[in-house]
Design a protein around this motif. Structure first.
Motif, PDB file in Angstrom:
ATOM      1  N   SER A 186       0.800  -1.219   0.000  1.00  0.00           N
ATOM      2  CA  SER A 186       0.000   0.000   0.000  1.00  0.00           C
ATOM      3  C   SER A 186       0.833   1.270   0.000  1.00  0.00           C
ATOM      4  N   GLU A 187       2.145   1.145   0.158  1.00  0.00           N
ATOM      5  CA  GLU A 187       3.016   2.312   0.105  1.00  0.00           C
ATOM      6  C   GLU A 187       3.979   2.243  -1.078  1.00  0.00           C
ATOM      7  N   SER A 188       3.582   1.515  -2.129  1.00  0.00           N
ATOM      8  CA  SER A 188       4.457   1.370  -3.287  1.00  0.00           C
ATOM      9  C   SER A 188       3.653   1.329  -4.581  1.00  0.00           C
ATOM     10  N   SER A 189       4.247   1.866  -5.637  1.00  0.00           N
ATOM     11  CA  SER A 189       3.634   1.784  -6.963  1.00  0.00           C
ATOM     12  C   SER A 189       3.914   0.446  -7.635  1.00  0.00           C
ATOM     13  N   LEU A 190       4.772  -0.373  -7.042  1.00  0.00           N
ATOM     14  CA  LEU A 190       5.191  -1.653  -7.621  1.00  0.00           C
ATOM     15  C   LEU A 190       4.142  -2.736  -7.404  1.00  0.00           C
ATOM     16  N   VAL A 191       3.883  -3.516  -8.440  1.00  0.00           N
ATOM     17  CA  VAL A 191       3.120  -4.754  -8.278  1.00  0.00           C
ATOM     18  C   VAL A 191       3.916  -5.881  -8.928  1.00  0.00           C
ATOM     19  N   LEU A 192       3.829  -7.062  -8.331  1.00  0.00           N
ATOM     20  CA  LEU A 192       4.557  -8.236  -8.795  1.00  0.00           C
ATOM     21  C   LEU A 192       3.546  -9.347  -9.063  1.00  0.00           C
ATOM     22  N   CYS A 193       3.465  -9.781 -10.311  1.00  0.00           N
ATOM     23  CA  CYS A 193       2.384 -10.675 -10.738  1.00  0.00           C
ATOM     24  C   CYS A 193       2.913 -12.080 -11.009  1.00  0.00           C
ATOM     25  N   PRO A 194       2.357 -13.093 -10.333  1.00  0.00           N
ATOM     26  CA  PRO A 194       2.811 -14.482 -10.521  1.00  0.00           C
ATOM     27  C   PRO A 194       2.660 -14.968 -11.947  1.00  0.00           C
ATOM     28  N   MET A 195       3.598 -15.806 -12.374  1.00  0.00           N
ATOM     29  CA  MET A 195       3.569 -16.379 -13.719  1.00  0.00           C
ATOM     30  C   MET A 195       3.401 -17.894 -13.684  1.00  0.00           C
ATOM     31  N   THR A 196       2.909 -18.428 -12.541  1.00  0.00           N
ATOM     32  CA  THR A 196       2.629 -19.856 -12.430  1.00  0.00           C
ATOM     33  C   THR A 196       1.230 -20.036 -11.855  1.00  0.00           C
ATOM     34  N   ASN A 197       0.856 -21.291 -11.592  1.00  0.00           N
ATOM     35  CA  ASN A 197      -0.472 -21.547 -11.040  1.00  0.00           C
ATOM     36  C   ASN A 197      -0.610 -21.110  -9.589  1.00  0.00           C
ATOM     37  N   ALA A 198       0.373 -20.384  -9.075  1.00  0.00           N
ATOM     38  CA  ALA A 198       0.233 -19.775  -7.748  1.00  0.00           C
ATOM     39  C   ALA A 198      -0.939 -18.804  -7.705  1.00  0.00           C
ATOM     40  N   ILE A 199      -1.368 -18.316  -8.866  1.00  0.00           N
ATOM     41  CA  ILE A 199      -2.519 -17.404  -8.904  1.00  0.00           C
ATOM     42  C   ILE A 199      -3.805 -18.092  -8.449  1.00  0.00           C
ATOM     43  N   LEU A 200      -3.788 -19.415  -8.353  1.00  0.00           N
ATOM     44  CA  LEU A 200      -4.981 -20.164  -7.945  1.00  0.00           C
ATOM     45  C   LEU A 200      -5.093 -20.306  -6.432  1.00  0.00           C
ATOM     46  N   VAL A 201      -4.058 -19.875  -5.705  1.00  0.00           N
ATOM     47  CA  VAL A 201      -4.062 -20.021  -4.246  1.00  0.00           C
ATOM     48  C   VAL A 201      -4.950 -18.949  -3.628  1.00  0.00           C
ATOM     49  N   ASN A 202      -5.940 -19.352  -2.845  1.00  0.00           N
ATOM     50  CA  ASN A 202      -6.921 -18.434  -2.277  1.00  0.00           C
ATOM     51  C   ASN A 202      -6.522 -17.932  -0.897  1.00  0.00           C
ATOM     52  N   HIS A 203      -7.345 -16.988  -0.396  1.00  0.00           N
ATOM     53  CA  HIS A 203      -7.064 -16.306   0.869  1.00  0.00           C
ATOM     54  C   HIS A 203      -7.696 -17.012   2.066  1.00  0.00           C
ATOM     55  N   CYS A 204      -6.950 -17.014   3.152  1.00  0.00           N
ATOM     56  CA  CYS A 204      -7.474 -17.383   4.472  1.00  0.00           C
ATOM     57  C   CYS A 204      -6.528 -16.755   5.492  1.00  0.00           C
ATOM     58  N   SER A 205      -7.064 -16.283   6.599  1.00  0.00           N
ATOM     59  CA  SER A 205      -6.207 -15.651   7.611  1.00  0.00           C
ATOM     60  C   SER A 205      -6.461 -16.265   8.986  1.00  0.00           C
ATOM     61  N   HIS A 206      -5.478 -16.109   9.862  1.00  0.00           N
ATOM     62  CA  HIS A 206      -5.657 -16.521  11.255  1.00  0.00           C
ATOM     63  C   HIS A 206      -6.625 -15.583  11.967  1.00  0.00           C
ATOM     64  N   ARG A 207      -6.876 -14.402  11.372  1.00  0.00           N
ATOM     65  CA  ARG A 207      -7.803 -13.449  11.984  1.00  0.00           C
ATOM     66  C   ARG A 207      -9.239 -13.940  11.889  1.00  0.00           C
TER      67      ARG A 207
END
Length: 319
Positions: free
Chosen positions: A38-59
């Motif tokens: 949130s404090e950077s203009s940079l984004v880094l985009c995966p180039m493998t099937n890592a994009i299929l990994v979904n979100h879950c948090s301990h919160r």
């Protein structure tokens, strides 16, 4: 243990992901699959099937009481250049236009059973943005371009009779709201028995409808979706005639697929009609930029990097 390596496409100025139309909803869908801060203009985009990994948090533990079973880390083994690039500036990354500069690994944080889904924590900023989206999103309003929006899944689940466009000369697939029809088809260079090629002094559109079908149609009864075939695909089509009251067979016009080599009839400038075509081989597909993910106010947010692993010299802005 590493689950999947994650080579990254680096975009030093995320503004390139903005759509030309501008406005509050102008970010491209790709942003949802990229890591950022949130404090950077940079984004880094995966180039493998890592994009299929979904979100879950301990919160919130959306995936169960144990929370996520994996996390992301900078790669230190298979990609030997990552550590060096983590010391460089955004200007250095901007100048590196050939290939990747940094990579991540998705690694297991506990034993994972066969068949279990992989989850990582997308970060507090992402979670807050998602919660706000869920609580404030409203359906499209009249006049916003999505007035007749309906999920293609619902359209295909109906499997009832189809609307017919009787215009044999229409040059685009049949549309239903934000969806278009496509037909299961493969091109085998077969020509109708009474085929007439297009020429300088002849235009097939000048024929009457009966002659058009007589000269440019084939029996489409074999184009069944459950028919064994290594080369069948869905090609755009229009539904130009219903052949029985039950709506089980139709006459369709096939249009050249942009994903496949040009068919001979397309090269010759003539149409391809199929009679006796099975209803089960006709499906709806979402028109370009008309899916649920492109509705006004659709969710857009990067996956938030943990602050403890994000280089300080890359923090060049406050979003």
């Amino acid at each position: 243990e590493t689950i999947v390596p994650v080579p990254l496409l680096h975009i030093t100025n995320r503004d390139v992901l903005r759509m030309p139309e501008g406005g509050a909803d102008d970010k491209q869908l790709l942003l949802n699959y990229c890591f950022g801060h949130s404090e950077s203009s940079l984004v880094l985009c995966p180039m493998t099937n890592a994009i299929l990994v979904n979100h879950c948090s301990h919160r919130k533990k959306e995936c169960g009481r144990d929370g996520p079973n994996a996390e992301y880390r900078w790669s230190t083994e298979w990609d030997a250049t990552t550590e060096e690039w983590l010391q460089k500036s955004l200007e250095d990354l901007e100048e590196a236009r050939d290939g990747r500069v940094v990579s991540l690994d998705i690694v297991a944080t506990r034993d994972i059973k066969e068949g279990d889904e992989i989850f990582i924590d997308y970060g507090m900023a992402w979670e807050e943005a998602w919660d706000n989206h869920v609580s404030t999103w409203k359906p499209p309003l009249e006049g916003d371009g999505f007035d007749e929006h309906e999920s293609v899944r619902l359209l295909n689940d109906r499997e009832g009779p189809l609307e017919v466009n009787l215009d044999l000369r229409a040059d685009s697939p049949t549309e239903d709201g934000d969806a278009f029809t496509a037909c299961w088809y493969w091109d085998d260079d077969e020509e109708p028995a009474d085929y007439i090629g297009d020429g300088e002094d002849f235009d097939w559109e000048d024929l009457d409808d009966e002659d058009i079908l007589a000269h440019y149609s084939l029996d489409g009864g074999d184009f069944r979706l459950n028919h064994y075939s290594d080369f069948g695909y869905f090609w755009p089509c229009s539904v130009v005639g219903k052949e029985d009251d039950s709506g089980s067979t139709y006459t369709v016009r096939i249009f050249q697929s942009k994903s496949h080599p040009h068919a001979s009839w397309f090269e010759e400038g003539t149409p391809r009609f199929l009679t006796n075509f099975p209803r089960s081989s006709i499906r709806f597909f979402t028109s370009l930029y008309k899916s649920d993910q492109h509705l006004p106010g659709a969710f857009r947010h990067h996956i938030e990097f943990r602050d403890d692993i994000f280089p300080e010299q890359w923090k060049n802005s406050k979003l």
